[in-house]
Design an enzyme around this catalytic site. Structure first.
Site, PDB file in Angstrom:
ATOM      1  CG  HIS A  99      -2.288   0.598   0.917  1.00  7.32           C
ATOM      2  ND1 HIS A  99      -3.400  -0.159   0.638  1.00  7.32           N
ATOM      3  CD2 HIS A  99      -2.701   1.887   0.843  1.00  7.32           C
ATOM      4  CE1 HIS A  99      -4.446   0.633   0.432  1.00  7.32           C
ATOM      5  NE2 HIS A  99      -4.046   1.874   0.546  1.00  7.32           N
ATOM      6  CG  ASP A 132       1.348  -1.414  -5.519  1.00  9.54           C
ATOM      7  OD1 ASP A 132       2.077  -1.994  -4.676  1.00  9.54           O
ATOM      8  OD2 ASP A 132       0.207  -1.022  -5.242  1.00  9.54           O
TER       9      ASP A 132
END
Length: 338
Positions: free
Chosen positions: A236, A267
């Protein structure tokens, strides 16, 4: 419009937190929340970026002189590039009041579709956020991926109805959002999910389900057991837990165990097309990039998105051609070194 111009213009309209840095590496905003920073001392976001810079490319130009094909097919859709815009919520709070979530996602979804990729769209406590997101996706022929927070089953089912009505081809849940301060003790309730709870949710979802927030082989196996079609290796952006490893450092081990069973995205600190290449060489099917797309929207709306996508795409294509990869399937582990 150049990317430098996009950043310059975004600095003029950003709120007090994001600096639209030339390199979005987590250092200037560090632990700034509200803002784009990370949790705790802010080291996880910085570590994400730094880890990709410690991976190097193995150049090989004794190959066929053909143009590289950067296209990706996933879940029955073909995209120009193997990277997507990440979900970002509460943009007015974190980035400035030029946009609210509705306006931001309208620009993001349409701009990404026109640029040949797709946007993951962020959820929030206000039910109107998901309502607006799914309207934007529907207007763009289902080209957007609603990313639903880990609400309880009842709230998830309400949001699922909106998502399916939008025509989306996939749905994500950022299950690691359980660590966001604003979701602690929230109404409606949200939080961690057992394998059984996650399986029950996935079984009710008629399109591919993506679990975002996997950082261990153990977690990846749980997502597989629950029936996920894909996972996103993600912490995150450092916003939910301090002292996490970088996504680049855990990706390869996860790929080795579940890479044949589900699609794997990643990511965290990916800021160039070269970084995208490195992620694919470690076994990812695609990547998600979040914060830079906020700067792109604030600095140039749809034109800013196109500028960023073109920049990333050209960098990826150059890396492929200079390392001997004609297509994404040609990118292999021996094209990089640590």
């Amino acid at each position: 419009m150049t990317y430098e111009t996009v950043l310059q213009k975004s600095r003029e309209v950003m709120g007090p937190y994001c600096k639209s840095c030339p390199i979005c590496n987590g250092k200037a905003c560090r632990n700034q929340i509200p803002g784009p920073g990370a949790k705790g001392v802010g080291e996880t976001a910085i570590r994400n970026y730094d880890a990709w810079q410690k991976i190097y490319l193995n150049m090989d130009t004794i190959v066929d002189n053909v143009e590289a094909d950067t296209s990706l097919e996933i879940f029955g859709k073909t995209f120009k590039y193997p990277f997507f815009a990440g979900p970002v919520g509460a943009v007015q709070l974190h980035y400035g009041d030029l946009y609210d979530d509705e306006k931001y996602n309208n620009v993001l979804v349409e701009g990404c579709k026109e640029a040949g990729i797709v946007a993951f769209c962020g959820d929030g406590k206000d039910p109107k956020i998901m309502q607006d997101i799914t309207v934007a996706i529907k207007k763009n022929e289902g080209m957007g991926i609603p990313t639903i927070k880990p609400w309880n089953k009842e709230v998830y089912m309400e949001k699922l109805k909106l998502a399916i009505d939008s025509g989306t081809f996939a749905i994500a849940m950022d299950i690691d959002a359980a660590g966001l301060p604003f979701l602690k003790g929230s109404i409606p309730p949200a939080g961690r999910k057992s394998v059984e709870e996650l399986k029950e949710i996935i079984d009710q979802t008629p399109v591919p389900f993506i679990v975002k927030g996997i950082m261990t082989v153990k977690g990846a196996l749980k997502a597989k057991e629950a029936g996920a079609s894909a996972i996103v290796v993600s912490n995150h952006g450092g916003r939910v837990l301090d002292s996490c490893p970088a996504t680049a450092d855990v990706l390869e081990d996860i790929v080795k165990v579940v890479g044949q069973d589900m699609k794997i995205l990643v990511d965290g600190g990916i800021r160039s097309g070269t970084d995208v290449f490195k992620a694919l060489a470690l076994g990812a099917d695609g990547v998600i990039i979040a914060r830079p797309f906020v700067n792109a929207v604030y600095g140039g709306a749809k034109e800013g998105i196109q500028t960023l996508v073109d920049k990333l795409g050209l960098e990826l294509k150059d890396a492929m051609e200079m390392c001997g990869a004609k297509s994404l399937s040609d990118i292999s582990r021996d094209m990089i070194c640590k």
